[in-house]
Design an enzyme around this catalytic site. Structure first.
Site, PDB file in Angstrom:
ATOM      1  CB  VAL A 175      -6.016  -2.216   4.007  1.00 50.48           C
ATOM      2  CG1 VAL A 175      -6.375  -3.687   3.817  1.00 50.48           C
ATOM      3  CG2 VAL A 175      -4.776  -2.094   4.894  1.00 50.48           C
TER       4      VAL A 175
ATOM      5  CG  ASP B 150     -15.113   5.305  12.401  1.00 52.93           C
ATOM      6  OD1 ASP B 150     -14.882   4.718  11.317  1.00 52.93           O
ATOM      7  OD2 ASP B 150     -14.401   6.225  12.835  1.00 52.93           O
TER       8      ASP B 150
ATOM      9  CD  GLU C 275      -0.650   0.578   3.688  1.00 50.29           C
ATOM     10  OE1 GLU C 275      -0.705   1.808   3.576  1.00 50.29           O
ATOM     11  OE2 GLU C 275      -0.976  -0.038   4.718  1.00 50.29           O
TER      12      GLU C 275
ATOM     13  CB  SER D  31     -11.800   0.224   8.586  1.00 47.08           C
ATOM     14  OG  SER D  31     -11.020   0.130   7.424  1.00 47.08           O
ATOM     15  CB  ALA D  32     -13.861   0.928   3.449  1.00 51.17           C
ATOM     16  CG  ASP D  33      -8.886  -1.246   5.595  1.00 46.59           C
ATOM     17  OD1 ASP D  33      -9.093  -0.514   4.604  1.00 46.59           O
ATOM     18  OD2 ASP D  33      -7.979  -1.041   6.415  1.00 46.59           O
TER      19      ASP D  33
ATOM     20  CE  LYS E 173      -2.879   0.962  10.729  1.00 43.49           C
ATOM     21  NZ  LYS E 173      -3.722   0.824   9.549  1.00 43.49           N
TER      22      LYS E 173
ATOM     23  CE  LYS F 229      -6.551   6.468   5.775  1.00 48.30           C
ATOM     24  NZ  LYS F 229      -6.993   6.536   7.163  1.00 48.30           N
TER      25      LYS F 229
END
Length: 304
Positions: free
Chosen positions: A107, A139, A26, A141-143, A160, A87
């Protein structure tokens, strides 16, 4: 149709055509993850580690609106210094392309572009996930959604530790994404080797990982796999120290109203500040470690 938007570096295109092992990387880590010149030095070292372990590196980004799979050294250098790189997650891609601007891939986006090019293995630091307090903020993440639908294996040091790890695992389970521990029964938490949470499967060799991946995709079971690789012991941080720093950073982000895609860069920078830069050193070492494993998995996958 894709060639209208997508540039695959000749070396990478050749490797894919000849059935050689390729590992995607990435670019958010270059533009948003580390200061210059450390970001460029780390990115080039990661590429060198992948080559040393028998695979071809393909760092992914969007430059001038072109989807780039495989960057030249000059392009990595440019990305490390460019002031206004966006980003870029899945929702942002069409607009970055349409405007002809620069985007660093998360990611999720790296997985999308890797899949477009035919790359199956990707090395990163840690995946995004469900943020702390997501019960109120939603919230996520789209990951995680990308892992549910895109056929790319992600080698990382776990989720993380700024995230809600328990909820992240629940989400992945619901969407059928296997979370595998490489030589560990416990999910690593990025800066530390332990999180208190188990993994779905422990796998001890790159061959075993490659065999499971091949079976998954041969059977038409779409989606990725999270291969968690604990940070080497020598670089692991003190769990108490890192958790204190994370809690303080999360609290400050809440007070400042920082959310969405701004939250992870803010939290990582804050944690770095609170740990006197120690977290950045750990971050670099775990990325090196993941690159090595990803290259080995990619090599075994090509043999199959």
């Amino acid at each position: 149709m894709l060639s209208k938007y997508l540039d695959i570096k000749p070396e990478v295109a050749r490797a894919i055509a000849e059935g050689k092992a390729v590992v995607a990387l990435e670019s958010t880590i270059i533009s948003h993850g580390m200061p210059y010149p450390q970001n460029v030095k780390t990115a080039l070292e990661v590429e060198a580690i992948i080559r040393a372990n028998g695979a071809i590196p393909a760092t992914i980004a969007i430059l001038g609106g072109r989807l780039k799979v495989g960057l030249t050294e000059e392009e990595v250098e440019y990305l490390g210094k460019a002031p206004s790189v966006v980003k870029t997650s899945r929702r942002d891609i069409p607009f970055i392309v349409a405007k002809g601007i620069d985007g660093a891939t998360t990611v999720a986006t790296t997985m999308i572009l890797a899949a477009m090019a035919g790359i199956k293995v990707f090395a990163t630091g840690g995946i995004g996930g469900v943020h702390r307090g997501a019960q109120e903020t939603y919230d996520v993440s789209a990951d995680l959604q990308e892992l549910a639908q895109t056929n790319v294996a992600v080698v990382c040091a776990g989720a993380k530790s700024i995230l809600d790890i328990g909820l992240t695992l629940e989400y992945l389970e619901t969407h059928g994404v296997p979370v595998v521990g490489y030589q560990t029964d416990e999910l690593p938490a990025f800066y530390t080797r332990k999180s208190g949470f188990g993994v779905d499967y422990r796998v001890d060799t790159p061959v075993e990982l490659a065999t499971a991946l091949k079976a998954k995709w041969d059977l038409g079971l779409n989606g990725g796999m999270v291969i968690t690789n604990p940070i080497p012991e020598a670089y692991e941080m003190n769990p108490e120290l890192i958790n204190k720093a994370i809690e303080a950073a999360v609290k400050e982000a809440e007070e400042k109203g920082i959310k969405g895609k701004e939250s992870t860069p803010f939290l990582l920078a804050k944690v770095k500040e609170l740990t006197g830069g120690e977290s950045l050193d750990s971050n670099i070492q775990l990325v090196f470690n993941n690159a090595k494993l990803a290259a080995k998995v990619a090599v075994e996958l090509q043999k199959l």
